[in-house]
Design an enzyme around this catalytic site. Sequence first.
Site, PDB file in Angstrom:
ATOM      1  N   GLY A 200       5.532   0.413   4.796  1.00 46.47           N
ATOM      2  CA  GLY A 200       4.494   1.012   5.625  1.00 46.47           C
ATOM      3  C   GLY A 200       4.573   2.505   5.867  1.00 46.47           C
TER       4      GLY A 200
ATOM      5  N   GLY B  77       6.217   0.658  -0.486  1.00 42.89           N
ATOM      6  CA  GLY B  77       5.295   0.569  -1.613  1.00 42.89           C
ATOM      7  C   GLY B  77       4.677   1.924  -1.867  1.00 42.89           C
ATOM      8  N   ARG B  78       3.641   2.232  -1.053  1.00 41.70           N
ATOM      9  CA  ARG B  78       2.899   3.480  -1.197  1.00 41.70           C
ATOM     10  C   ARG B  78       3.806   4.701  -1.230  1.00 41.70           C
ATOM     11  NH1 ARG B  78      -2.274   3.730   1.277  1.00 41.70           N
ATOM     12  NH2 ARG B  78      -1.503   1.993   2.490  1.00 41.70           N
TER      13      ARG B  78
ATOM     14  N   CYS C  76     -22.974  -0.327  -9.792  1.00 42.11           N
ATOM     15  CA  CYS C  76     -24.258  -0.541  -9.111  1.00 42.11           C
ATOM     16  C   CYS C  76     -24.058  -0.988  -7.672  1.00 42.11           C
ATOM     17  CB  CYS C  76     -25.092  -1.542  -9.895  1.00 42.11           C
ATOM     18  SG  CYS C  76     -25.473  -0.899 -11.513  1.00 42.11           S
ATOM     19  N   GLU C  77     -23.498  -0.124  -6.893  1.00 44.69           N
ATOM     20  CA  GLU C  77     -23.266  -0.342  -5.460  1.00 44.69           C
ATOM     21  C   GLU C  77     -23.401   1.008  -4.785  1.00 44.69           C
ATOM     22  OE1 GLU C  77     -22.161  -3.111  -3.685  1.00 44.69           O
ATOM     23  OE2 GLU C  77     -21.721  -4.446  -5.370  1.00 44.69           O
TER      24      GLU C  77
HETATM   25  N1  LLP Z   1       5.742  -5.436   2.955  1.00 42.25           N
HETATM   26  C1  LLP Z   1       4.723  -6.249   3.270  1.00 42.25           C
HETATM   27  C2  LLP Z   1       5.019  -7.544   3.845  1.00 42.25           C
HETATM   28  C3  LLP Z   1       3.404  -5.828   3.079  1.00 42.25           C
HETATM   29  O1  LLP Z   1       2.407  -6.622   3.423  1.00 42.25           O
HETATM   30  C4  LLP Z   1       3.152  -4.547   2.519  1.00 42.25           C
HETATM   31  C5  LLP Z   1       1.784  -4.075   2.288  1.00 42.25           C
HETATM   32  C6  LLP Z   1       4.254  -3.737   2.166  1.00 42.25           C
HETATM   33  C7  LLP Z   1       5.541  -4.212   2.411  1.00 42.25           C
HETATM   34  C8  LLP Z   1       4.101  -2.372   1.560  1.00 42.25           C
HETATM   35  O2  LLP Z   1       3.459  -1.488   2.413  1.00 42.25           O
HETATM   36  P1  LLP Z   1       3.414   0.091   2.034  1.00 42.25           P
HETATM   37  O3  LLP Z   1       4.843   0.591   2.077  1.00 42.25           O
HETATM   38  O4  LLP Z   1       2.824   0.224   0.683  1.00 42.25           O
HETATM   39  O5  LLP Z   1       2.574   0.687   3.081  1.00 42.25           O
HETATM   40  N2  LLP Z   1      -4.472  -1.909   0.086  1.00 42.25           N
HETATM   41  C9  LLP Z   1      -4.107  -1.122   1.240  1.00 42.25           C
HETATM   42  C10 LLP Z   1      -2.705  -1.360   1.677  1.00 42.25           C
HETATM   43  C11 LLP Z   1      -2.378  -2.808   1.951  1.00 42.25           C
HETATM   44  C12 LLP Z   1      -0.954  -3.018   2.312  1.00 42.25           C
HETATM   45  C13 LLP Z   1      -0.612  -4.457   2.325  1.00 42.25           C
HETATM   46  N3  LLP Z   1       0.757  -4.753   2.601  1.00 42.25           N
HETATM   47  C14 LLP Z   1      -4.367   0.339   0.918  1.00 42.25           C
HETATM   48  O6  LLP Z   1      -4.811   0.649  -0.184  1.00 42.25           O
HETATM   49  O7  LLP Z   1      -4.190   1.205   1.777  1.00 42.25           O
END
Ligand code: LLP
Length: 421
Positions: free
Chosen positions: A243, A280-281, A346-347
């Site tokens: 996150g 992740g991000r 087309c949106e």
């Molecule tokens: N752990 C769990 C249990 C999660 O559900 C997620 C992301 C992560 C780790 C990784 O989170 P990060 O470090 O990437 O913030 N599609 C959305 C983001 C959805 C995140 C879902 N869960 C976007 O494009 O902003």
Amino acid sequence: MRTLFPFIGYRDGELFIEKLLVKKIGKEMGTPLYIYSKKAFEYWYKEFDSAFSDVERVTAFAVKSCSNISVLRLLGSMGAGADTVSAGEIFRAITAGISPNKIVFAGIGKRADEMAYALSCNILIFNIESESELYLLNRVAERIGKVANISVRVNPDVNPKTHPYISTGLRTSKFGIEYEKAFDVYMKAKELKWIEPVGVHFHIGSQILDISPFEEATSKIADLVKVLRDKGLSISYFDAGGGLGINYKPEEPYPQTESLAKKIVPYVKSLDCKLITEPGRRISGNSGLLLTSLLFIKENEEKKFYIVDAGMNDCMRPALYQAYHHIVSSVEKERTEKVDVVGPVCETGDIFAKDRDIGVSNEGDYLAILSAGAYGFTMSSNYNSRLRPAEVLVSGNTYTVIRDRDTFGDLIKGEKIIDIG
Ligand code: LLP
């Protein structure tokens, strides 16, 4: 070099990723195209992982953010584990060579077949999100004859102050088990023959820029660990989720992982737990961009449109969350103009930028949609029967195609034509 993000920037007026001219890759590969930097992945992974070097840890990369098996291989080779949410993601991680004992499996709707697959792979931990899931896992584990290690994903009820669609740690969220109920679930888990509670887990949301909610959640969950240990449970893993946010504008400040670590590590140390994180991000977001070609320029009395060949099917964050992605031309421009950058889908919502000042461009120019490494390709689709982009990984002055562009054959793969006689 005028750096926009590490390893992405202008040199002599031209956009480079590492030592490669972005335009050159575009010419050779066509667009739309996902371009990632190996060095950037390494940089962001190290920036994150090394901040926690004081504790024994598993840095489990969130596969959902960028799941190409070459990317997973690269991160795995640096020691990363994988945070997964489906059997498919586990399959990817294992295919890429990530050790199963560094794989954690979350998700509120795991099916029995996915549980069985994960057990057969010997993954490290299941992060349990409901009581019903716990009982199902116990049955599946019994059938297979393997004990399942679990953590309960506890919902600490903290506000991560991010976009509502990516907040997950509030009481109103579908994720996890309420803090007050978690204790009971652990007590039930303790009695199950095929379940071994080994850890605690929380994940409060995504793109979080303020560190304080992480600290609040950590301190609450640390208290829970003490209570659980008093009841005889041997909790040894502390999973603080992912996150941590990134900057989507080059000049914007963003939190250092070091400051997050300062808040979490003391708790984990005093509990003598192993730390799991699930970034992740933070690792993939600024390691990639989406390159697109400016097809047409169209103007009416109100607006000027840059119509590009990437659409919301290729990168849906702007359409879905009105997310900001910085867009730059592959050639540095002196003057800017206010335009809407729109895709061909087309949106009405197929918009990458609204009323944005962009370098004055011409039809045929390349534009780069930055910070697209996370939740870019992985959220893409074939909507409008568009071919999903290729993905390439740049290393120094060369690049490797790590996923081919879809073909017409891919579009209808698995479809059958009915016999109408
Ligand atoms: N752990 C769990 C249990 C999660 O559900 C997620 C992301 C992560 C780790 C990784 O989170 P990060 O470090 O990437 O913030 N599609 C959305 C983001 C959805 C995140 C879902 N869960 C976007 O494009 O902003």
